[in-house]
Design an enzyme around this catalytic site. Structure first.
Site, mmCIF file in Angstrom:
data_model
loop_
_atom_site.group_PDB
_atom_site.id
_atom_site.type_symbol
_atom_site.label_atom_id
_atom_site.label_comp_id
_atom_site.label_asym_id
_atom_site.label_seq_id
_atom_site.Cartn_x
_atom_site.Cartn_y
_atom_site.Cartn_z
ATOM 1 N N CYS A 1 -1.807 9.371 2.568
ATOM 2 C CA CYS A 1 -1.163 8.790 1.169
ATOM 3 C C CYS A 1 -2.433 9.052 0.001
ATOM 4 O O CYS A 1 -1.929 8.992 -1.061
ATOM 5 C CB CYS A 1 -0.931 7.182 1.241
ATOM 6 N N GLU B 1 0.945 -1.178 -0.046
ATOM 7 C CA GLU B 1 0.184 0.131 0.006
ATOM 8 C C GLU B 1 0.984 1.185 -0.061
ATOM 9 O O GLU B 1 1.523 1.411 1.129
ATOM 10 C CB GLU B 1 -0.798 0.189 1.322
#
Length: 461
Positions: free
Chosen positions: A247, A213
């Protein structure tokens, strides 16, 4: 057990033995572990909030968002786990009749979960929910860059689980390097692309599958067909949440040249509404995680003209919510993920031009589109690639339990959340089951003309 160095680590053999005993396989064991984890998270709320404030200056509301994310993940798994565990029956061709075929979800074994520092509690514990639900043993490595949260997370794990089932290991880069030398059945990593490559290279030595991720430059594309005030509110919130250390935060803004002034003025007003005239004194605005990150982000500010914000205080690790115009398109501000409270703005003339700008960059983790027009929405969805898309909002797609979350290409591989988490930490074992009756002998030698005739008929199906 809190594991701090190699002399105190729970060995892989202990977890392997625990897993081999089969205790993690039962539905009731998994259910009880999830309930214990939920109770522990709720009991540790005050400590988690305090730790997040220490590490990131995180407001209580944003800290509770981390806690709620974990609790919701647990609740979703508890609600659906029994159904997830059922074998999936699949159809058989005529050639395989009579018989039955199904896929049975099996736990992988022992998994390593390495967490990031920006959401240092939720992004290490949320994957654990999937690992437990799937029946695995797990080792957690919280980020050393958020030390207070790492300590609290390790304590929570210590008081909740037998370390032969789930253990937390605290430590720095060397600790992570040593862990990556070991053989796991799956590695789940959340963090930056550079470290993601290191993790993948280490995993390759043991042919260990990975979930990465990562991040990237997530575009926010605004068209001229919007509600100006709502658009400004949602972009401003999504960009400056956690001081931009998200993110999936909008990393740059694409806006029609004709609407740029109006949108930026509305966003400037939103910054004032959210954080007051001086965000540094606001209880609702966070800080950069450490001095190194502060210096990195502060240096990026010189690559654009300040439209609003721009105030800096290194001692406080403070960088004001900042909008930048006329950014250097070849500089790191526009070529690397910002991961801080800077939003560069790029004006465009046509939607075609904006789509081309997005597609000239690596595939992002998220793409945001603000438009009321269904045809514009269709065009952007069909002609761009991203890990996920959110239309007319920012960041909130991550909170949908029924949507897998993950990147594509350099923004990551694999996905999780809800059922996707269970699938990530499971192997779907394919099973064909037959009885001993009604064997028509057509596939056995000697191959006569009758056998060949049957094969020809099967090929025509």
């Amino acid at each position: 057990m809190v594991l701090a160095d190699s002399s105190h680590w729970v060995t892989l053999q202990q977890q392997q033995q625990f897993f081999a005993a089969g205790q993690t396989h039962s539905y009731e064991f998994r259910r009880q572990c999830l309930l214990k984890l939920k109770a522990a998270v709720l009991a540790y709320q005050a400590k988690i909030i305090a730790a997040l404030s220490t590490d990131l200056g995180k407001p209580e509301f944003e800290a509770r968002f981390e806690i709620i994310s974990v609790v919701n993940e647990i609740n979703f798994a508890l609600k659906h786990l029994k159904q997830w565990l059922k074998p999936k029956k699949v159809a058989l061709s005529l050639m395989q009749q009579p018989g039955t075929a199904f896929q049975k979800p099996d736990p992988l074994g022992q998994v390593l979960i390495i967490g990031p520092w920006n959401f240092p509690f939720s992004l290490v514990v949320q994957p654990l929910v999937g690992a437990i639900a799937a029946g695995n043993c797990a080792i957690l490595k919280p980020s050393e860059m958020a030390p207070a949260t790492a300590t609290i997370t390790a304590q929570l794990i210590q008081t909740t689980f037998d370390a032969a089932h789930v253990a937390a290991i605290t430590g720095g880069v060397e600790t992570s390097q040593n862990l990556l030398k070991e053989k796991f059945d799956h590695i789940f990593f959340t963090g930056g692309t550079v470290i993601g490559k290191i993790v993948m290279a280490a995993a390759a030595q043991h042919l260990t599958p990975v979930t990465l991720e990562l991040g990237g430059k997530s575009p926010c594309l605004v068209t001229d067909n919007i509600d100006l005030r709502e658009t400004a509110k949602r972009i401003t919130w999504g960009k400056f949440l956690n001081a931009g250390q998200v993110c999936i935060a909008p990393d740059y803004l694409l806006v029609p040249a004709s609407r740029q002034d109006a949108l930026l003025q509305a966003m400037k007003e939103c910054i004032r509404d959210y954080y007051g005239d001086n965000p540094q004194t606001s209880a609702h605005y966070g800080r950069l995680v450490n001095d190194r990150q502060w210096q990195r982000v502060a240096q990026l500010m010189a690559q654009g003209e300040i439209y609003c914000g721009g105030q800096l205080d290194q001692r406080d690790r403070y960088i004001a919510p900042t909008i930048l115009i006329n950014p250097d398109r070849q500089g790191t501000l526009m070529t690397e993920e910002i991961f801080g409270p800077l939003l560069p703005v790029i004006p465009y003339q046509t939607l075609e031009e904006a789509i081309a700008f997005v597609n000239a960059k690596p595939k992002p983790l998220a793409l945001y589109l603000f438009s009321r027009d269904a045809e514009q929405q269709r065009q952007v969805l069909s002609r761009t690639t991203a890990g996920g898309v959110c239309i007319n909002d920012t960041v909130m797609q991550v909170a949908v339990d029924t949507l897998p979350f993950g990147g594509v290409g350099p923004s990551g591989m694999g996905s999780y959340h809800g059922k996707a988490s269970f699938d990530t930490f499971s192997h779907y074992k394919s099973v064909l089951k037959k009885g001993f009756r009604f064997d028509f002998n057509w596939r056995y030698p000697p191959y006569t003309e009758k056998n060949l005739a049957i094969m020809r008929r099967l090929l025509k199906q």
